[in-house]
Scaffold this motif. Structure first.
Motif, PDB file in Angstrom:
ATOM      1  N   SER A  65      19.427  -1.036   0.037  1.00 17.80           N
ATOM      2  CA  SER A  65      18.661  -1.169   1.058  1.00 17.80           C
ATOM      3  C   SER A  65      18.150  -2.712   1.494  1.00 17.80           C
ATOM      4  CB  SER A  65      17.091  -0.401   0.762  1.00 17.80           C
ATOM      5  OG  SER A  65      17.557   0.962   1.000  1.00 17.80           O
ATOM      6  N   ALA A  66      18.890  -3.659   0.642  1.00 16.04           N
ATOM      7  CA  ALA A  66      18.423  -5.049   0.927  1.00 16.04           C
ATOM      8  C   ALA A  66      18.776  -5.469   2.100  1.00 16.04           C
ATOM      9  CB  ALA A  66      19.295  -5.761  -0.005  1.00 16.04           C
ATOM     10  N   ASP A  67      18.224  -6.579   2.814  1.00 16.90           N
ATOM     11  CA  ASP A  67      18.896  -7.471   3.972  1.00 16.90           C
ATOM     12  C   ASP A  67      19.796  -8.368   3.458  1.00 16.90           C
ATOM     13  OD1 ASP A  67      19.384  -9.165   5.921  1.00 16.90           O
ATOM     14  OD2 ASP A  67      17.161  -9.366   6.441  1.00 16.90           O
ATOM     15  N   PHE A  68      21.229  -7.892   3.818  1.00 18.95           N
ATOM     16  CA  PHE A  68      22.307  -8.570   3.167  1.00 18.95           C
ATOM     17  C   PHE A  68      22.545  -9.845   3.950  1.00 18.95           C
ATOM     18  CE2 PHE A  68      23.471  -3.937   2.541  1.00 18.95           C
ATOM     19  CZ  PHE A  68      23.721  -4.188   1.024  1.00 18.95           C
ATOM     20  N   THR A  69      21.791 -10.239   4.880  1.00 18.31           N
ATOM     21  CA  THR A  69      21.632 -11.731   5.304  1.00 18.31           C
ATOM     22  C   THR A  69      20.932 -12.546   4.510  1.00 18.31           C
ATOM     23  OG1 THR A  69      19.978 -11.436   7.097  1.00 18.31           O
ATOM     24  CG2 THR A  69      22.074 -10.910   7.618  1.00 18.31           C
ATOM     25  N   LYS A  70      20.239 -11.974   3.537  1.00 19.67           N
ATOM     26  CA  LYS A  70      19.223 -12.776   2.740  1.00 19.67           C
ATOM     27  C   LYS A  70      19.342 -12.169   1.213  1.00 19.67           C
ATOM     28  CE  LYS A  70      15.678 -12.998   6.287  1.00 19.67           C
ATOM     29  NZ  LYS A  70      14.470 -12.129   6.705  1.00 19.67           N
ATOM     30  N   GLN A  75      16.556 -12.332  -1.544  1.00 23.16           N
ATOM     31  CA  GLN A  75      15.815 -10.993  -2.272  1.00 23.16           C
ATOM     32  C   GLN A  75      16.159 -11.059  -3.760  1.00 23.16           C
ATOM     33  OE1 GLN A  75      17.200  -8.172   0.589  1.00 23.16           O
ATOM     34  NE2 GLN A  75      15.092  -8.543   1.600  1.00 23.16           N
ATOM     35  N   SER A 109      14.713   1.948  -0.804  1.00 25.49           N
ATOM     36  CA  SER A 109      14.001   1.866   0.388  1.00 25.49           C
ATOM     37  C   SER A 109      12.676   1.614   0.249  1.00 25.49           C
ATOM     38  CB  SER A 109      14.033   2.999   1.515  1.00 25.49           C
ATOM     39  OG  SER A 109      14.027   4.295   0.550  1.00 25.49           O
ATOM     40  N   PHE A 150      12.624  -2.155  -0.798  1.00 29.25           N
ATOM     41  CA  PHE A 150      13.091  -3.497   0.229  1.00 29.25           C
ATOM     42  C   PHE A 150      12.555  -3.017   1.505  1.00 29.25           C
ATOM     43  CE2 PHE A 150      16.398  -3.778  -3.005  1.00 29.25           C
ATOM     44  CZ  PHE A 150      16.615  -5.219  -2.958  1.00 29.25           C
ATOM     45  N   CYS A 151      12.114  -2.059   1.872  1.00 34.89           N
ATOM     46  CA  CYS A 151      11.782  -1.688   3.481  1.00 34.89           C
ATOM     47  C   CYS A 151      10.124  -1.306   3.544  1.00 34.89           C
ATOM     48  CB  CYS A 151      12.581  -0.268   3.742  1.00 34.89           C
ATOM     49  SG  CYS A 151      14.391  -0.702   3.534  1.00 34.89           S
TER      50      CYS A 151
END
Ligand code: DX5
Ligand code: ZN
Length: 219
Positions: free
Chosen positions: A10-15, A19, A197, A200-201
């Motif tokens: 659920s991470a933001d893979f661009t960051k 993270q 989730s 991360f969400c």
């Protein structure tokens, strides 16, 4: 003390690096890494190159959850990519003992994973080969699903068996864990709580991790 293992699914893979820094800064020691092959589960996720990058970036404990058919084909690859714990699904192979012995030979920690409908008695002969049992509390394949309450009974039964047989394996739970049910699963016997989730969400990662750590690692 129980441990939190945030699920990077659920991470933001661009960051991802940023993270991971936030999690580490908040005292998190485990990262849960979900590998899906589109066959054992109806979804495809991340794999070896991503694990290698994370390994090069952090010394945190990398808890690799292989939702793949015939995981025996990839144990060496995930071990050399940097996994610390390697979870394989009970239903994914017939070569359980061979796999667990290989994982140990490679200096890594073997774990067996059961799905919500798996009868926990089926894995009793395997307990002497593993250091952890991962109890799925959703059908594997996707983040963000609702917790299946009967998994709590599985955790309680395994915890009671562990106590009565004087065994030492950890119990990990994965799926649908949030700030409202984390304490209950720990009371039932869980040592390692995976949450994707809900970490991360749900707004600010640092604040959400603090809240989780307050429940999970302060107990
Ligand atoms: C699901 C994965 C989980 C998933 C959990 O098949 O094994 O690790 O990321 O996600 P949440 O916590 O959102 O249920
Ligand atoms: Zn998982």
């Amino acid at each position: 003390m129980a441990k939190l293992a945030p699920s990077l699914l659920s991470a933001d893979f661009t960051k991802l690096g940023e993270q991971i820094d936030v999690l580490k800064d908040k005292g998190v020691s485990y990262l849960h890494f979900d590998v899906m092959d589109g066959i054992f589960v109806p979804n495809i996720s991340i794999g070896i190159p991503v694990l290698q990058s994370i390994r090069a970036y952090t010394d945190m404990i990398l808890d690799v959850h292989l939702m793949i058919t015939e995981p025996e084909r990839y144990i060496d690859a995930f071990a050399s990519a940097g996994a610390d714990i390697i979870n394989i699904h009970y239903e994914a192979t017939q070569k359980h003992t061979e796999i667990f012995e290989r994982i140990r030979q490679l200096g890594k920690t073997p774990a067996v994973t059961i799905k919500p409908k798996t009868d926990w008695h089926d894995i009793l002969p395997l307990l002497k080969y593993v250091d952890m049992v991962l109890v799925m509390s959703v059908e594997p394949g996707f983040g963000g699903q609702s917790f299946i309450p009967s998994s709590l009974d599985t955790v309680k039964a395994l915890a009671e068996y562990r106590r009565s047989e004087k065994l030492n394996f950890d119990i990990e739970i994965d799926g649908g864990i949030n700030l409202n049910n984390a304490a209950e699963v720990i009371s039932a016997g869980v040592d390692i709580v995976v949450a994707g989730s809900s970490v991360f969400c749900k707004g600010d990662l640092a604040e959400q991790t603090d809240k989780f750590m307050g429940i999970v690692e302060k107990r």
